[in-house]
Motif scaffolding. Structure first.
Motif, short mmCIF file in Angstrom:
data_model
loop_
_atom_site.label_atom_id
_atom_site.label_comp_id
_atom_site.label_asym_id
_atom_site.label_seq_id
_atom_site.Cartn_x
_atom_site.Cartn_y
_atom_site.Cartn_z
N TYR A 235 13.30 -8.18 8.80
CA TYR A 235 12.10 -8.68 9.46
C TYR A 235 12.09 -10.20 9.41
CZ TYR A 235 10.27 -3.90 9.13
OH TYR A 235 10.11 -2.54 9.25
N GLU A 236 11.63 -10.80 10.54
CA GLU A 236 11.43 -12.23 10.61
C GLU A 236 9.97 -12.47 11.00
OE1 GLU A 236 14.23 -13.78 13.36
OE2 GLU A 236 16.00 -13.39 12.08
N LEU A 237 9.27 -13.42 10.29
CA LEU A 237 7.83 -13.62 10.45
C LEU A 237 7.53 -15.01 11.01
CD1 LEU A 237 6.58 -12.09 7.07
CD2 LEU A 237 6.95 -10.93 9.27
N ALA A 238 6.43 -15.07 11.75
CA ALA A 238 5.87 -16.34 12.24
C ALA A 238 4.37 -16.18 12.29
CB ALA A 238 6.44 -16.68 13.61
N SER A 239 3.62 -17.25 12.00
CA SER A 239 2.16 -17.13 11.94
C SER A 239 1.48 -18.29 12.67
CB SER A 239 1.68 -17.10 10.48
OG SER A 239 1.98 -18.33 9.84
N THR A 248 7.45 -16.03 1.30
CA THR A 248 7.30 -15.02 0.24
C THR A 248 6.93 -13.68 0.83
OG1 THR A 248 6.63 -16.77 -1.30
CG2 THR A 248 6.12 -14.50 -1.91
N LEU A 249 5.99 -13.70 1.80
CA LEU A 249 5.59 -12.44 2.46
C LEU A 249 6.79 -11.79 3.19
CD1 LEU A 249 2.14 -13.55 3.93
CD2 LEU A 249 2.54 -12.12 1.93
N GLN A 250 7.65 -12.60 3.78
CA GLN A 250 8.82 -12.07 4.52
C GLN A 250 9.80 -11.41 3.55
OE1 GLN A 250 10.50 -14.58 7.61
NE2 GLN A 250 12.61 -13.94 7.06
N ARG A 251 10.08 -12.06 2.41
CA ARG A 251 11.00 -11.46 1.44
C ARG A 251 10.43 -10.15 0.90
NH1 ARG A 251 11.52 -16.90 -0.20
NH2 ARG A 251 9.98 -16.55 -1.87
N LEU A 253 8.29 -8.12 2.41
CA LEU A 253 8.33 -7.08 3.45
C LEU A 253 9.74 -6.50 3.59
CD1 LEU A 253 7.05 -5.47 5.76
CD2 LEU A 253 7.47 -7.45 7.25
N ASN A 254 10.76 -7.34 3.61
CA ASN A 254 12.14 -6.84 3.73
C ASN A 254 12.56 -6.05 2.50
OD1 ASN A 254 12.88 -7.88 6.31
ND2 ASN A 254 13.07 -9.94 5.43
N HIS A 255 11.99 -6.38 1.34
CA HIS A 255 12.35 -5.66 0.12
C HIS A 255 11.67 -4.30 0.04
CE1 HIS A 255 13.60 -5.02 -3.97
NE2 HIS A 255 12.32 -4.83 -4.34
N THR A 256 10.37 -4.25 0.41
CA THR A 256 9.60 -3.01 0.26
C THR A 256 9.51 -2.19 1.54
OG1 THR A 256 7.53 -4.14 0.80
CG2 THR A 256 8.21 -4.12 -1.52
N ASN A 257 9.70 -2.87 2.68
CA ASN A 257 9.53 -2.21 3.98
C ASN A 257 8.14 -1.59 4.12
OD1 ASN A 257 10.54 -1.60 6.54
ND2 ASN A 257 11.21 0.45 5.91
N ASN A 258 7.17 -2.20 3.43
CA ASN A 258 5.78 -1.71 3.44
C ASN A 258 4.97 -2.59 4.38
OD1 ASN A 258 3.23 -0.68 2.96
ND2 ASN A 258 3.27 -1.04 0.75
N LEU A 259 4.85 -2.16 5.63
CA LEU A 259 4.17 -2.97 6.64
C LEU A 259 2.66 -3.04 6.40
CD1 LEU A 259 4.54 -4.63 9.22
CD2 LEU A 259 4.28 -2.51 10.54
N ALA A 260 2.08 -1.94 5.96
CA ALA A 260 0.63 -1.94 5.71
C ALA A 260 0.27 -2.90 4.58
CB ALA A 260 0.16 -0.53 5.36
N PHE A 262 1.98 -5.48 3.76
CA PHE A 262 2.19 -6.83 4.28
C PHE A 262 0.96 -7.32 5.04
CE2 PHE A 262 3.22 -8.97 8.29
CZ PHE A 262 3.51 -10.23 7.80
N LEU A 263 0.37 -6.46 5.86
CA LEU A 263 -0.78 -6.87 6.65
C LEU A 263 -1.98 -7.23 5.73
CD1 LEU A 263 -0.60 -4.29 9.59
CD2 LEU A 263 0.05 -6.71 9.62
N ILE A 264 -2.13 -6.50 4.63
CA ILE A 264 -3.23 -6.80 3.70
C ILE A 264 -3.00 -8.17 3.08
CG2 ILE A 264 -4.24 -6.12 1.50
CD1 ILE A 264 -3.65 -3.21 2.27
N HIS A 265 -1.78 -8.43 2.65
CA HIS A 265 -1.49 -9.72 2.04
C HIS A 265 -1.58 -10.84 3.07
CE1 HIS A 265 -0.38 -8.24 -1.93
NE2 HIS A 265 0.38 -7.29 -1.36
N ALA A 266 -1.21 -10.59 4.34
CA ALA A 266 -1.30 -11.62 5.37
C ALA A 266 -2.76 -11.97 5.65
CB ALA A 266 -0.61 -11.14 6.65
#
Length: 274
Positions: A235-239, A248-251, A253-260, A262-266
């Motif tokens: 995954y590659e992120l831009a905000s 940190t959020l990108q690493r 997400l790629n480690h856990t593959n937990n998209l939900a 990720f959205l909470i943390h974003a």
């Protein structure tokens, strides 16, 4: 009385005028003229013995003339026959010469044909040798190509096994992603209903944009966006606006593959910007 007689073969015989019997002259027969006249008297000597004969000289001369004429006639006939034979011989010689000329022509033609056949045979032998060499070369090349094909088939089988193994891994990854997307979909539905989350897929790239509202109390309609691009299995992120914690959020997400998650943390990160 015996009269002399010369037959057609030139043989002298004594003929008895009374009996008509011919008497052949022996090899040692000799005449001696005893008296001329008509009839003339001759003496015959045989082995020392003497016998007197009386011969009609006129008849004898007539017989001589007849025999002479017969000889002339025979000579004329012989000359005519000799001329005919000469003409026949000339015709035969001409025919023989013509036949010899035709035969020589046929011999020359056959020699030429034999030379041509021998030349064609030599040419055919050369072509056959060249074709045989070419065939041997093609057979060698075919054998080499067969070996190369067998090696390529073995390599292809190995690659196919490797592709099948990777395809199985990819199918597992896709299944995991689908499960993750399903879980994330349920969480996103919750976010859309209660937290003002909007999701859209960009048609020009493999990017999904998540838009948040109701983040700040002072301005609940302000939009905060984070773009998630799937590049292979990363995954590659831009905000917008930029987040300092985005790497940190990108690493994570790629480690856990937990998209939900990720959205909470974003959303929490955007809320900190207040």
């Amino acid at each position: 009385m015996r009269n002399n007689y010369v037959d057609r073969k030139g043989q002298i015989s004594l003929v008895d005028s009374k009996t008509g019997v011919k008497e052949r002259r022996p090899p040692n027969f000799k005449f001696e003229i005893l008296a001329m006249g008509n009839p003339a008297k001759f003496a015959k000597k045989t082995d020392g013995a003497s016998v007197q004969y009386s011969v009609d000289s006129v008849g004898f001369c007539q017989d001589v003339e007849l025999n002479k004429q017969a000889l002339l006639n025979l000579k004329s006939v012989a000359s005519c026959r000799l001329l005919e034979l000469s003409q026949e011989l000339a015709v035969s010689e001409k025919k023989c010469r013509d036949d010899v000329a035709v035969l020589q022509s046929n011999i020359e033609r056959l020699r030429a044909e034999r030379s041509s056949v021998q030349g064609n045979q030599h040419k055919c032998e050369q072509e056959l040798a060249a074709l045989s060499a070419k065939l041997a070369s093609l057979q060698t090349l075919l054998l080499e190509k067969k070996k190369e094909r067998d090696a390529e088939e073995q390599c292809l089988n190995g690659v196919q096994r490797e592709v099948n193994a990777k395809q199985n891994i990819l199918d597992e990854i896709i299944a995991q992603n689908e499960n993750g997307v399903a879980v994330a979909g349920r969480g996103v539905s919750l976010y859309e209903k209660h937290l003002g989350l909007n999701i859209r897929k960009l048609s020009t790239s493999n990017t999904t944009v998540f838009s948040f509202t109701q983040v700040q109390r002072a301005d609940p309609l302000r939009v905060f966006e984070v773009a998630v691009t799937l590049n292979g299995d990363q995954y590659e992120l831009a905000s917008d606006p930029p987040l300092a914690d985005l790497p940190t959020l990108q690493r994570r997400l790629n480690h856990t593959n937990n998209l939900a998650g990720f959205l909470i943390h974003a959303r929490k990160a955007f809320k900190k910007l207040d």
